[in-house]
Motif scaffolding. Structure first.
Motif, PDB file in Angstrom:
ATOM      1  N   VAL A   1     -25.143 -52.763  75.273  1.00  9.61           N
ATOM      2  CA  VAL A   1     -25.991 -51.668  75.698  1.00  9.61           C
ATOM      3  C   VAL A   1     -27.218 -51.574  74.819  1.00  9.61           C
ATOM      4  CG1 VAL A   1     -26.090 -49.210  76.124  1.00  9.61           C
ATOM      5  CG2 VAL A   1     -23.937 -50.421  76.372  1.00  9.61           C
TER       6      VAL A   1
ATOM      7  N   LEU B   1     -30.079 -49.228  73.757  1.00  7.94           N
ATOM      8  CA  LEU B   1     -30.479 -47.833  73.771  1.00  7.94           C
ATOM      9  C   LEU B   1     -31.915 -47.744  73.292  1.00  7.94           C
ATOM     10  CD1 LEU B   1     -29.292 -45.042  74.320  1.00  7.94           C
ATOM     11  CD2 LEU B   1     -28.751 -44.885  71.896  1.00  7.94           C
TER      12      LEU B   1
ATOM     13  N   CYS C   1     -23.070 -51.565  84.790  1.00 12.71           N
ATOM     14  CA  CYS C   1     -23.927 -50.896  83.806  1.00 12.71           C
ATOM     15  C   CYS C   1     -24.461 -49.580  84.353  1.00 12.71           C
ATOM     16  CB  CYS C   1     -25.082 -51.817  83.413  1.00 12.71           C
ATOM     17  SG  CYS C   1     -24.558 -53.267  82.501  1.00 12.71           S
TER      18      CYS C   1
ATOM     19  N   TYR D   1     -22.218 -46.676  84.129  1.00 12.40           N
ATOM     20  CA  TYR D   1     -22.164 -46.040  82.811  1.00 12.40           C
ATOM     21  C   TYR D   1     -23.381 -45.156  82.559  1.00 12.40           C
ATOM     22  CZ  TYR D   1     -18.817 -49.825  81.754  1.00 12.40           C
ATOM     23  OH  TYR D   1     -17.774 -50.704  81.753  1.00 12.40           O
TER      24      TYR D   1
ATOM     25  N   LEU E   1     -26.362 -46.575  82.509  1.00 12.08           N
ATOM     26  CA  LEU E   1     -27.142 -47.491  81.691  1.00 12.08           C
ATOM     27  C   LEU E   1     -27.814 -48.529  82.587  1.00 12.08           C
ATOM     28  CD1 LEU E   1     -24.338 -47.999  79.032  1.00 12.08           C
ATOM     29  CD2 LEU E   1     -26.257 -46.406  78.893  1.00 12.08           C
TER      30      LEU E   1
ATOM     31  N   VAL F   1     -26.597 -54.003  78.382  1.00 15.02           N
ATOM     32  CA  VAL F   1     -27.064 -52.836  79.108  1.00 15.02           C
ATOM     33  C   VAL F   1     -28.149 -52.118  78.353  1.00 15.02           C
ATOM     34  CG1 VAL F   1     -26.288 -50.734  80.231  1.00 15.02           C
ATOM     35  CG2 VAL F   1     -24.684 -52.543  79.777  1.00 15.02           C
TER      36      VAL F   1
ATOM     37  N   LEU G   1     -30.118 -48.556  78.141  1.00 18.50           N
ATOM     38  CA  LEU G   1     -30.291 -47.168  78.537  1.00 18.50           C
ATOM     39  C   LEU G   1     -31.662 -46.729  78.074  1.00 18.50           C
ATOM     40  CD1 LEU G   1     -29.378 -44.462  79.594  1.00 18.50           C
ATOM     41  CD2 LEU G   1     -28.259 -44.026  77.429  1.00 18.50           C
TER      42      LEU G   1
END
Length: 309
Positions: A14, A16, A42, A45, A47, A156, A158
């Motif tokens: 992920v 971020l 993804c 989630y 994300l 992923v 986000l």
């Protein structure tokens, strides 16, 4: 040509993105997924499948793998050339890939089947890999790690507040939004698959069409009326549930579909091969939607959204 399946163990990484646009990647090792299944996983989630857009991103990803004890594996990232071999884009934001980190002699599209990007946790260098046929649904596999296994790791991203976000219409000083004007362009010049249509619109400087409101639908009707095309035909628009049956999103901006305009009884995923949306099935210039086999060549509709400045 159809895509052959390569089952890959999911590891989700992920990214971020904070106010400073610094990415942190988090690695998960839990499922076997195809590329499109990973894309949807993804999203489930909250994300996005990861992008690696700079050497700084790559350095952050190396740190994430180190924190994950450097388990030797291979991981999906969001790059794909499905629909136009050799023309790689990030599927999460529909932008061309500029920064690259390929292994020597990659991408090579071995066997004419490799259209999606994966990354190795040990070398952090990219290569292409075979994906599943985009119109076939594969089960998610759960298995312990084995050295001979080919692990899918989904990376992923986000996006919270990111400099990578697409620019919006508005006054940057007053922070006031400006209404957007959407125009549709009807293309009857060639028949293409869904993902080819996605790339074809991009080659025109446009996007495959979204229809997000009754107002959009009215504009689409006007575009068909102005097109003077007097025979029944079907056209791709940008909706798809590739990777997760029944979970339709707009492929051009990775957002879930809320407004719908389906024909009665649709979508029905007839024959379990219909995962992309089209218009025109209901008759001449019909703008009602149906689901269709993404691999069938059809005409297509593109859009251009500009600020009403």
């Amino acid at each position: 040509m159809p895509f052959k399946a390569a089952s890959v163990l999911l590891v989700v990484a992920v990214a971020l993105v904070s106010f400073s646009a610094t990415k942190r990647y988090f690695i998960y090792n839990d499922k076997l997924l195809t590329f499109f299944e990973a894309w949807h996983q993804c999203r489930s989630y909250g994300l996005q499948l990861a992008t690696v857009k700079s050497a700084e991103d790559d350095a952050n990803l190396k740190l994430a793998f180190a924190a994950n004890n450097n388990q030797k594996a291979s991981y999906w990232i969001a790059g794909t050339a499905i629909g136009k071999p050799g023309s790689f884009v990030w599927i999460t934001d529909d932008t061309p890939i500029s920064y690259t980190n390929f292994l020597p002699n990659e991408p090579n599209n071995q066997g004419g089947l490799e259209y999606c990007l994966e990354i190795s946790s040990s070398s952090h260098i990219w290569m292409t890999i075979k994906d599943s046929a985009v119109h076939i649904s594969f089960r998610i596999l759960k298995m312990p790690f084995k050295a001979a296994s080919f692990l899918l790791v989904v990376a992923v991203a986000l996006v919270l507040f990111s400099a990578e976000s697409k620019a919006a219409c508005g006054d940057p000083v007053l922070n006031k939004s400006t209404p957007k004007i959407k125009r549709y362009f009807i293309y009857n010049d060639k028949l293409v698959t869904f993902l080819e249509a996605w790339h074809q619109c991009r080659s025109h400087g446009l996007q495959l069409a979204t229809v997000k409101s009754a107002e959009d639908d009215a504009k689409l009707k006007l575009a068909f009326a102005a097109n003077n095309f007097n025979q029944k035909a079907t056209y791709w628009i940008a909706g798809t549930d590739l990777g997760k049956n029944g979970s339709y999103v707009w492929i051009t901006d990775d957002t879930p579909i809320s407004y719908t305009n389906y024909l009665p009884g649709q979508p029905d995923n007839y024959g379990e091969v219909e995962h992309c949306l089209l218009v025109g099935w209901g008759g001449l210039r019909s703008t009602q939607w149906n689901d269709g086999n993404c691999e069938v060549p059809l005409r297509y509709v593109c859009e251009l959204e500009t600020c009403d400045c």
